[in-house]
Design a protein around this motif. Structure first.
Motif: not given
Length: 62
Positions: A22-45
């Motif tokens: 459960k913890l590992i799946n939570g970390l994977i989900t968190d990582r995907k969200v952060k990667d998505s945010i980074i991609k959005d920020l790079m596009k906005s930049n």
């Protein structure tokens, strides 16, 4: 007696594995969200830089 201890130990191992899964799946989900945010920020930049460069070109002409 040994059988009961073995069963109890096995059940405790299963619970521990389930918690770690459960913890590992939570970390994977968190990582995907952060990667998505980074991609959005790079596009906005990139868009902001394009806008900034075009504004500089316009101001240089005048």
């Amino acid at each position: 007696m040994n059988i009961l201890f073995s069963i109890a130990s096995f059940l405790m191992d299963i619970v521990s594995i389930a918690q770690k899964d459960k913890l590992i799946n939570g970390l994977i989900t968190d990582r995907k969200v952060k990667d998505s945010i980074i991609k959005d920020l790079m596009k906005s930049n990139t868009e902001l830089m394009k806008h900034h460069i075009s504004q500089k070109k316009i101001s240089v002409r005048f």
